[in-house]
Design a protein around this motif. Structure first.
Motif, mmCIF file in Angstrom:
data_model
loop_
_atom_site.group_PDB
_atom_site.id
_atom_site.type_symbol
_atom_site.label_atom_id
_atom_site.label_comp_id
_atom_site.label_asym_id
_atom_site.label_seq_id
_atom_site.Cartn_x
_atom_site.Cartn_y
_atom_site.Cartn_z
ATOM 1 N N LEU A 114 1.520 -43.855 28.274
ATOM 2 C CA LEU A 114 0.928 -43.777 26.912
ATOM 3 C C LEU A 114 2.049 -44.325 25.924
ATOM 4 O O LEU A 114 1.331 -44.865 24.920
ATOM 5 C CB LEU A 114 0.563 -42.130 26.735
ATOM 6 C CG LEU A 114 -0.573 -41.703 27.455
ATOM 7 C CD1 LEU A 114 -0.618 -40.280 27.370
ATOM 8 C CD2 LEU A 114 -1.742 -42.485 27.471
ATOM 9 N N ASN A 115 3.229 -44.076 26.067
ATOM 10 C CA ASN A 115 4.380 -44.266 25.096
ATOM 11 C C ASN A 115 4.394 -45.787 25.083
ATOM 12 O O ASN A 115 4.492 -46.499 24.026
ATOM 13 C CB ASN A 115 5.298 -43.592 25.416
ATOM 14 C CG ASN A 115 6.564 -43.766 24.146
ATOM 15 O OD1 ASN A 115 6.457 -44.547 23.275
ATOM 16 N ND2 ASN A 115 7.619 -43.080 24.473
ATOM 17 N N ILE A 130 2.124 -43.956 21.784
ATOM 18 C CA ILE A 130 1.705 -42.460 21.663
ATOM 19 C C ILE A 130 3.020 -41.793 22.008
ATOM 20 O O ILE A 130 3.011 -41.659 23.502
ATOM 21 C CB ILE A 130 0.315 -42.185 22.340
ATOM 22 C CG1 ILE A 130 -0.634 -42.721 21.905
ATOM 23 C CG2 ILE A 130 0.027 -40.613 22.357
ATOM 24 C CD1 ILE A 130 -2.230 -42.660 22.419
ATOM 25 N N MET A 144 -10.517 -42.589 23.145
ATOM 26 C CA MET A 144 -9.503 -42.429 23.813
ATOM 27 C C MET A 144 -9.590 -42.190 25.133
ATOM 28 O O MET A 144 -8.756 -42.359 26.032
ATOM 29 C CB MET A 144 -8.412 -41.489 23.212
ATOM 30 C CG MET A 144 -7.960 -41.888 21.643
ATOM 31 S SD MET A 144 -6.865 -43.261 21.446
ATOM 32 C CE MET A 144 -5.797 -43.677 22.830
ATOM 33 N N MET A 146 -4.357 -37.277 22.656
ATOM 34 C CA MET A 146 -4.000 -38.833 22.602
ATOM 35 C C MET A 146 -4.377 -39.361 21.328
ATOM 36 O O MET A 146 -3.696 -40.106 20.357
ATOM 37 C CB MET A 146 -4.479 -39.873 23.750
ATOM 38 C CG MET A 146 -4.027 -39.578 25.138
ATOM 39 S SD MET A 146 -5.000 -40.233 26.347
ATOM 40 C CE MET A 146 -4.973 -41.983 25.924
ATOM 41 N N ALA A 147 -5.783 -38.889 20.909
ATOM 42 C CA ALA A 147 -6.233 -39.394 19.750
ATOM 43 C C ALA A 147 -5.504 -38.627 18.283
ATOM 44 O O ALA A 147 -5.189 -39.445 17.498
ATOM 45 C CB ALA A 147 -7.837 -38.763 19.582
ATOM 46 N N ARG A 156 -2.229 -37.813 18.539
ATOM 47 C CA ARG A 156 -0.959 -38.581 18.260
ATOM 48 C C ARG A 156 -0.782 -40.195 18.124
ATOM 49 O O ARG A 156 -0.041 -40.871 18.091
ATOM 50 C CB ARG A 156 -0.011 -38.428 19.595
ATOM 51 C CG ARG A 156 0.078 -36.778 20.026
ATOM 52 C CD ARG A 156 1.186 -36.267 19.103
ATOM 53 N NE ARG A 156 1.163 -34.817 19.215
ATOM 54 C CZ ARG A 156 1.951 -34.261 19.992
ATOM 55 N NH1 ARG A 156 2.631 -34.974 21.197
ATOM 56 N NH2 ARG A 156 1.959 -32.990 20.209
ATOM 57 N N ARG A 157 -2.184 -40.620 18.289
ATOM 58 C CA ARG A 157 -2.248 -42.313 18.027
ATOM 59 C C ARG A 157 -1.592 -42.586 16.960
ATOM 60 O O ARG A 157 -1.852 -42.078 15.608
ATOM 61 C CB ARG A 157 -3.761 -42.618 18.070
ATOM 62 C CG ARG A 157 -4.087 -44.023 18.018
ATOM 63 C CD ARG A 157 -5.144 -44.437 18.090
ATOM 64 N NE ARG A 157 -6.070 -43.447 16.920
ATOM 65 C CZ ARG A 157 -7.471 -43.373 17.155
ATOM 66 N NH1 ARG A 157 -7.978 -43.814 18.375
ATOM 67 N NH2 ARG A 157 -7.911 -42.568 16.196
ATOM 68 N N LEU A 165 0.792 -47.617 24.310
ATOM 69 C CA LEU A 165 -0.173 -47.248 23.192
ATOM 70 C C LEU A 165 0.679 -46.880 21.827
ATOM 71 O O LEU A 165 0.178 -46.633 20.940
ATOM 72 C CB LEU A 165 -1.011 -46.410 23.391
ATOM 73 C CG LEU A 165 -2.021 -46.591 24.447
ATOM 74 C CD1 LEU A 165 -3.076 -45.384 24.916
ATOM 75 C CD2 LEU A 165 -2.746 -47.860 24.269
ATOM 76 N N GLY A 222 -3.216 -42.328 13.467
ATOM 77 C CA GLY A 222 -4.360 -41.883 13.620
ATOM 78 C C GLY A 222 -4.473 -40.483 13.229
ATOM 79 O O GLY A 222 -5.503 -40.111 13.063
#
Length: 76
Positions: A43-44, A49, A1, A69-70, A72-73, A47, A76
């Motif tokens: 990000l939203n 996220i 990420m 980020m990882a 919330r992926r 991805l 994930g």
């Protein structure tokens, strides 16, 4: 990420690539509150996220942002 984060910071938010290191704080790379909001939006949209700007503001380093980020992926 982390590499994805770096790409967004450099390409979208015009952060200097040499400034983007895992131990850098948002202040060290020049991210003010508006730029953090733009990052949260990117990000939203890119991805999927979901992360709030205040969560990004609370992250200590870029590595912390990548870790968030990882977590919330999607999937994930």
């Amino acid at each position: 990420m982390y590499d994805v984060l770096k790409d967004i910071l450099v390409a979208d938010l015009q952060v200097r690539e040499e400034d983007v290191v895992p131990t850098a704080t948002r202040e060290e790379v020049g991210l003010d509150s508006l730029a953090v909001l733009e990052l949260a939006t990117a990000l939203n949209e890119r991805l999927g996220i979901e992360v709030h700007d205040y969560e990004l503001l609370d992250a200590g380093t870029l590595a912390d942002v990548a870790r968030l980020m990882a977590e919330r992926r999607p999937g994930g």
